[in-house]
Write a protein that holds these residues in place. Structure first.
Motif, PDB file in Angstrom:
ATOM      1  N   ASP A  11       0.851  -1.179   0.000  1.00 58.01           N
ATOM      2  CA  ASP A  11       0.000   0.000   0.000  1.00 58.01           C
ATOM      3  C   ASP A  11       0.888   1.231   0.000  1.00 58.01           C
ATOM      4  O   ASP A  11       1.784   1.352   0.835  1.00 58.01           O
ATOM      5  N   GLN A  29      -3.560   1.472 -13.293  1.00 56.07           N
ATOM      6  CA  GLN A  29      -4.976   1.169 -13.400  1.00 56.07           C
ATOM      7  C   GLN A  29      -5.725   1.873 -12.293  1.00 56.07           C
ATOM      8  O   GLN A  29      -5.201   2.055 -11.193  1.00 56.07           O
ATOM      9  N   VAL A  30      -6.950   2.257 -12.607  1.00 61.63           N
ATOM     10  CA  VAL A  30      -7.801   2.954 -11.657  1.00 61.63           C
ATOM     11  C   VAL A  30      -9.081   2.149 -11.519  1.00 61.63           C
ATOM     12  O   VAL A  30      -9.594   1.601 -12.497  1.00 61.63           O
ATOM     13  N   ASN A  31      -9.594   2.092 -10.299  1.00 60.28           N
ATOM     14  CA  ASN A  31     -10.847   1.390 -10.066  1.00 60.28           C
ATOM     15  C   ASN A  31     -11.956   2.051 -10.868  1.00 60.28           C
ATOM     16  O   ASN A  31     -12.095   3.273 -10.882  1.00 60.28           O
ATOM     17  N   LYS A  32     -12.754   1.205 -11.530  1.00 58.03           N
ATOM     18  CA  LYS A  32     -13.759   1.727 -12.446  1.00 58.03           C
ATOM     19  C   LYS A  32     -14.782   2.581 -11.721  1.00 58.03           C
ATOM     20  O   LYS A  32     -15.148   3.665 -12.174  1.00 58.03           O
ATOM     21  N   TYR A  33     -15.241   2.103 -10.577  1.00 61.12           N
ATOM     22  CA  TYR A  33     -16.271   2.841  -9.848  1.00 61.12           C
ATOM     23  C   TYR A  33     -15.718   4.130  -9.277  1.00 61.12           C
ATOM     24  O   TYR A  33     -16.417   5.133  -9.173  1.00 61.12           O
ATOM     25  N   LEU A  34     -14.439   4.097  -8.895  1.00 61.77           N
ATOM     26  CA  LEU A  34     -13.804   5.318  -8.404  1.00 61.77           C
ATOM     27  C   LEU A  34     -13.724   6.362  -9.505  1.00 61.77           C
ATOM     28  O   LEU A  34     -13.985   7.547  -9.287  1.00 61.77           O
TER      29      LEU A  34
ATOM     30  N   PRO B   7     -21.106  -2.097  -7.501  1.00 65.60           N
ATOM     31  CA  PRO B   7     -20.424  -3.369  -7.772  1.00 65.60           C
ATOM     32  C   PRO B   7     -21.298  -4.543  -7.357  1.00 65.60           C
ATOM     33  O   PRO B   7     -21.952  -4.522  -6.320  1.00 65.60           O
ATOM     34  N   VAL B   8     -21.274  -5.570  -8.164  1.00 64.14           N
ATOM     35  CA  VAL B   8     -22.038  -6.783  -7.895  1.00 64.14           C
ATOM     36  C   VAL B   8     -21.041  -7.874  -7.544  1.00 64.14           C
ATOM     37  O   VAL B   8     -20.173  -8.207  -8.347  1.00 64.14           O
ATOM     38  N   PHE B  69     -19.745  -1.143  -1.686  1.00 66.70           N
ATOM     39  CA  PHE B  69     -18.580  -0.432  -2.186  1.00 66.70           C
ATOM     40  C   PHE B  69     -18.178   0.658  -1.203  1.00 66.70           C
ATOM     41  O   PHE B  69     -19.023   1.314  -0.603  1.00 66.70           O
ATOM     42  N   ALA B  80      -6.597  -0.841   4.448  1.00 70.31           N
ATOM     43  CA  ALA B  80      -6.538  -1.142   3.029  1.00 70.31           C
ATOM     44  C   ALA B  80      -7.591  -2.186   2.695  1.00 70.31           C
ATOM     45  O   ALA B  80      -7.822  -3.123   3.452  1.00 70.31           O
ATOM     46  N   ASN B  84     -11.478  -6.130  -3.557  1.00 67.84           N
ATOM     47  CA  ASN B  84     -11.854  -5.709  -4.897  1.00 67.84           C
ATOM     48  C   ASN B  84     -10.655  -5.847  -5.820  1.00 67.84           C
ATOM     49  O   ASN B  84     -10.108  -4.874  -6.308  1.00 67.84           O
ATOM     50  N   GLU B  88     -11.302  -7.059 -14.062  1.00 73.07           N
ATOM     51  CA  GLU B  88     -12.267  -6.330 -14.875  1.00 73.07           C
ATOM     52  C   GLU B  88     -12.802  -5.099 -14.183  1.00 73.07           C
ATOM     53  O   GLU B  88     -13.504  -4.307 -14.797  1.00 73.07           O
ATOM     54  N   ASP B  89     -12.495  -4.915 -12.891  1.00 72.17           N
ATOM     55  CA  ASP B  89     -12.949  -3.721 -12.195  1.00 72.17           C
ATOM     56  C   ASP B  89     -12.015  -2.542 -12.389  1.00 72.17           C
ATOM     57  O   ASP B  89     -12.284  -1.477 -11.845  1.00 72.17           O
ATOM     58  N   TYR B  90     -10.925  -2.733 -13.135  1.00 72.37           N
ATOM     59  CA  TYR B  90      -9.928  -1.674 -13.240  1.00 72.37           C
ATOM     60  C   TYR B  90      -9.790  -1.238 -14.684  1.00 72.37           C
ATOM     61  O   TYR B  90      -9.924  -2.033 -15.608  1.00 72.37           O
ATOM     62  N   ARG B 196      -2.104   0.268  -9.004  1.00 72.75           N
ATOM     63  CA  ARG B 196      -3.543   0.456  -9.026  1.00 72.75           C
ATOM     64  C   ARG B 196      -3.946   1.509  -8.017  1.00 72.75           C
ATOM     65  O   ARG B 196      -3.448   1.497  -6.891  1.00 72.75           O
ATOM     66  N   THR B 198      -6.903   2.263  -5.885  1.00 73.08           N
ATOM     67  CA  THR B 198      -7.971   1.347  -5.518  1.00 73.08           C
ATOM     68  C   THR B 198      -9.208   2.051  -4.985  1.00 73.08           C
ATOM     69  O   THR B 198     -10.316   1.722  -5.368  1.00 73.08           O
ATOM     70  N   ARG B 199      -9.024   3.007  -4.063  1.00 76.33           N
ATOM     71  CA  ARG B 199     -10.226   3.564  -3.454  1.00 76.33           C
ATOM     72  C   ARG B 199      -9.920   4.896  -2.816  1.00 76.33           C
ATOM     73  O   ARG B 199      -8.791   5.363  -2.834  1.00 76.33           O
TER      74      ARG B 199
END
Lengths: 120, 231
Positions: A11, A29-34, B7-8, B69, B80, B84, B88-90, B196, B198-199
């Motif tokens: 992290d 890469q970036v989280n899609k929902y973010l 997200p599902v 989410f 952390a 997720n 495919e989420d990225y 990545r 992530t959030r």
């Protein structure tokens, strides 16, 4: 034998992670929902026409009085003036001399600007 | 206007889950520290450990069915979020040469390195109005999935300047923190695979750096640990 499919993940702060990614030339890469929730869409692109009033005031105060320091603009203007006067008086050798000095001064100014741009 | 979907999380076949989820390292902090330490010295875990890790992964996977989410992580003491991790989420993204961002009466303005200004609006209308703030140095990522979304991340000034230097391949006289980290990763026999974002938690973004072991030429014996042998 080590498992090649095993990953180790750390992290990090996004600034450090993105810097390392750019230096190692790996994908980011970036989280899609973010991206959907926090992303921005461009609606206009170009020069910003609005001016800052503080900048205008500061410019006026700076240009109001001479600073008394030898500046590169004055030197450049003097060289240009001398060159044009020599041309009018048909002293072409002196005009060529002033032209060379002017070109040298401008080249030095460009190098200085490039160095300053690198520092910022 | 693209619609925002939640997200599902669907549990699938158990064997498939275990096989897929064994790639990232998921577990408690102590487990991570122990495994990372052993990985650095070239030792792999005992035979029993992968099974144990699989059990942990399986348990964690089932727990995520009840999460939404941006929920806090189930693991106590760890902020952390590791559930997720599906590819495919990225979305792949690239860095654009932005210098600073600001939010004001004109909207959200991104100042580029070449002097242009991009005026932007929020992608999610329900996200609320952005507060006004002064110009800040930022790293702006552009999504490469065709939507053209920009994600600005406000950072400190030094990382932003060093990122611009890295993009333009400007040589800097003294080594930076990132060059030192990169050389450490190379020396220890690992290579960087992925980064990545992530959030987000309140106003801070989280990112993860993924490494894999680059060298598989030797077979470590049980008594090999403790010394750093040749590569």
């Amino acid at each position: 034998v080590g498992n090649e499919a095993e990953y180790v993940s750390f992290d990090l702060r996004p600034s450090d992670a993105i810097n390392i990614a750019v230096r190692c030339k790996v994908p980011i890469q970036v989280n899609k929902y973010l991206a959907y929730s926090d992303g921005m869409r461009v609606i206009e692109s170009g020069k910003l026409s609005t001016q800052f009033p503080g900048m205008d005031g500061r410019l006026f105060t700076e240009m109001d009085r001479p600073s008394g320091q030898p500046c590169s603009e004055t030197t450049e203007f003097n060289l240009l003036h001398n060159m044009l006067k020599a041309v009018v008086e048909e002293r072409y050798k002196d005009a060529a001399l002033f032209r060379d000095q002017l070109n040298q001064l401008r080249a030095g100014k460009n190098m200085k600007n490039r160095y300053e741009a690198y520092l910022t | 206007m693209s619609s925002v979907q939640g997200p599902v999380v669907c549990p699938s076949v158990r064997a498939k889950q275990v096989g897929f989820c064994s790639i990232p390292m998921i577990g408690a902090v102590k487990m991570n520290v122990r495994r990372i330490r052993s990985e650095f010295w070239g030792l792999n875990g005992a035979k029993a450990k992968p099974g144990f890790l699989s059990c942990r992964i399986n348990t964690r996977k089932y727990k995520t069915v009840h999460c939404t989410f941006n929920s806090p992580s189930n693991d106590s003491g760890s902020t952390a979020d590791n559930f997720n991790e599906k590819d495919e989420d990225y979305v792949n993204s690239s860095v654009i040469e932005a210098v600073e961002v600001k939010s004001g009466a004109d909207g959200f303005i991104i100042k580029m390195r070449d002097g242009r200004h991009l005026r932007c609006v929020h992608n999610n209308p329900q996200g609320g109005h952005l507060p006004d703030y002064a110009p800040h140095p930022a790293i702006v990522l552009k999504m490469e999935d065709g939507t053209g979304l920009l994600l600005p991340i406000i950072v400190l000034e030094m990382p932003s300047v060093l990122l611009m230097a890295a993009i333009r391949n400007v040589p800097i006289a003294r080594p930076t923190l990132y060059q030192v980290v990169k050389e450490m990763i190379d020396k220890m026999g690992y290579e960087v695979k992925l980064v990545r974002v992530t959030r987000r938690v309140h106003e801070a973004y989280f990112a993860q750096l993924y490494l894999t072991k680059a060298c598989t030429l030797y077979t470590p014996s049980p008594g090999w640990g403790g010394t750093s042998g040749k590569r």
